[in-house]
Design a protein around this motif. Structure first.
Motif, short mmCIF file in Angstrom:
data_model
loop_
_atom_site.label_atom_id
_atom_site.label_comp_id
_atom_site.label_asym_id
_atom_site.label_seq_id
_atom_site.Cartn_x
_atom_site.Cartn_y
_atom_site.Cartn_z
N CYS A 130 0.84 -1.19 0.00
CA CYS A 130 0.00 0.00 0.00
C CYS A 130 0.88 1.25 0.00
CB CYS A 130 -0.91 0.02 1.22
SG CYS A 130 -2.06 1.43 1.21
N ASP A 156 0.38 3.80 1.73
CA ASP A 156 0.21 4.51 3.00
C ASP A 156 1.52 5.14 3.48
OD1 ASP A 156 -2.01 4.39 5.48
OD2 ASP A 156 0.06 4.70 6.10
N GLY A 159 -3.87 0.67 -1.34
CA GLY A 159 -4.30 -0.64 -0.87
C GLY A 159 -3.29 -1.75 -1.10
N HIS A 210 -1.95 -3.36 5.32
CA HIS A 210 -1.66 -2.88 6.68
C HIS A 210 -2.92 -2.49 7.44
CE1 HIS A 210 -2.55 1.35 5.77
NE2 HIS A 210 -2.27 0.95 4.55
N CYS A 226 -5.98 0.79 7.13
CA CYS A 226 -5.83 1.22 5.73
C CYS A 226 -7.00 2.11 5.32
CB CYS A 226 -5.76 0.01 4.81
SG CYS A 226 -5.38 0.45 3.09
N GLY A 227 -6.70 3.14 4.56
CA GLY A 227 -7.73 4.04 4.05
C GLY A 227 -8.73 3.35 3.15
ZN LIG Z 1 -3.36 1.45 2.95
#
Ligand SMILES: [Zn+2]
Length: 162
Positions: free
Chosen positions: A36, A38, A61, A88, A91-92
């Motif tokens: 991801c 992130d 993602g 993770h 995660c958004g």
């Molecule tokens: Zn994420």
């Protein structure tokens, strides 16, 4: 100061002591990592990777479908023979649906994104299992070891998903 100016300054320091200019193009550890994007996840530091070690393919993602083009190039042209999928906690992608983002784009941008699969998910563990299955089932991906993990943004640990 813009971030661009800040990274120019940071890079000048990095380059001043840089001594890895003769690394070969193919990744030394023959691994492609799908992670991801992130900001809290730093695959190189979390997984002990150095420059030249691995392909780290990042997207929102860490979705396999989104990474497929890069994985095929990684395997066919640059010799990687193992894949790691790294999602993770927190995660958004857990926070929205395709309908939500499509509606926002219709409202804010006056555009239609109904044809785009944004690949959000509702279950973290299942999202890793789904991506492992996509990679194992794809005719375009070699039959190589594929391992999935969840990185815990709270602890820095990775937990294997199987
Ligand atoms: Zn994420």
């Amino acid at each position: 100061m813009s971030v661009a100016r800040e990274v120019e300054s940071a890079n000048a320091k990095y380059a001043a002591s840089f001594n890895k200019g003769d690394l070969p193009l193919p990744p030394a550890r023959k691994v492609a990592i799908v992670a991801c994007m992130d900001a809290r996840l730093d695959p190189a530091r979390a997984l002990g990777l150095e420059e030249g070690d691995a392909h780290v393919i990042r997207n929102a993602g860490g979705r396999a479908t989104d990474a497929l083009r890069s994985i095929v190039i990684s395997q066919q042209l640059l010799g990687t023979r193992e894949i790691i999928v790294l999602h993770h906690t927190d995660c958004g992608m857990l926070t929205f649906t395709d309908d939500v983002i499509r509606h926002k784009i219709r409202t804010d941008l006056k555009q239609n994104a109904d044809h785009i699969a944004f690949l959000p998910f509702g279950d973290l563990r299942q999202s890793v299992l789904d991506d492992l299955a996509i990679l194992k089932d794809s005719e375009l991906v070699l039959n190589v070891p594929v391992t999935g993990y969840l990185y815990e943004v709270e602890t820095g640990r990775i937990v294997k998903v199987e």
